[in-house]
Design a protein around this motif. Sequence first.
Motif, PDB file in Angstrom:
ATOM      1  N   SER A   1       2.335 -28.453 -39.754  1.00  0.00           N
ATOM      2  CA  SER A   1       1.269 -27.441 -39.798  1.00  0.00           C
ATOM      3  C   SER A   1       1.058 -26.798 -38.441  1.00  0.00           C
TER       4      SER A   1
ATOM      5  N   TYR B   1       7.115 -24.249 -45.384  1.00  0.00           N
ATOM      6  CA  TYR B   1       6.355 -23.119 -44.859  1.00  0.00           C
ATOM      7  C   TYR B   1       5.495 -22.476 -45.944  1.00  0.00           C
TER       8      TYR B   1
ATOM      9  N   TRP C   1       2.490 -24.542 -46.640  1.00  0.00           N
ATOM     10  CA  TRP C   1       1.511 -24.358 -45.565  1.00  0.00           C
ATOM     11  C   TRP C   1       0.829 -22.993 -45.680  1.00  0.00           C
TER      12      TRP C   1
ATOM     13  N   LEU D   1       0.267 -29.895 -46.977  1.00  0.00           N
ATOM     14  CA  LEU D   1       1.574 -30.461 -46.626  1.00  0.00           C
ATOM     15  C   LEU D   1       1.535 -31.979 -46.728  1.00  0.00           C
TER      16      LEU D   1
END
Length: 189
Positions: A49, A137, A140, A146
């Motif tokens: 993150s 990604y 996130w 995550l």
Amino acid sequence: MKVFLLWMSASLCVSTIGSDVDVVDTDIENDFETALKCDACRAVAFKFSEYFREAHGELLLTASLKEEDIVEAAEATCDDSWEGYGVTEVDGIERLTGPGTGVQPETEVEVDPIWPRRLQDMCDELLGETPDEKTLYNIWLSASSLEEYLCKGDGLFAACSSSDWGPWPGDDYDDYEDGGDFDYIHDEF
């Protein structure tokens, strides 16, 4: 008599199913390292993150990074030095403390040089098992967790949802127990 028959039926049912059944027991006292493995996974999710946030920088939340920037951020996460982690005891259980673990030490933190290597190896394993960097990604970017994806799923992604997650990634490397210098250079997937 009914209780005995019920018990026998359940026993027969379990024995016919065999070892294909994976019963998740989240009692962290079964494996003394279960809490440490979950804490480590949470730290890895936190670092992903951080690196995605840093790579995203000033982009609007509706915009997304180029694929090469995503790959670079994900790989940079695992290449991090992973300093600042140590073990402490909380409520009689050893826990990992450091950025992203959420563990507040009750006693002095024991710093062990194995933690940077363990965290980096766990990061590499999780990244290697993820379909691709863009998957992490996008999780996130969507504000999904995550930690939920990496730590509370199935198989390798179950460090926080299984009391029998398995051995630490990399434990079988010849140089793991040497106590020698680990220079944070590792194999890429």
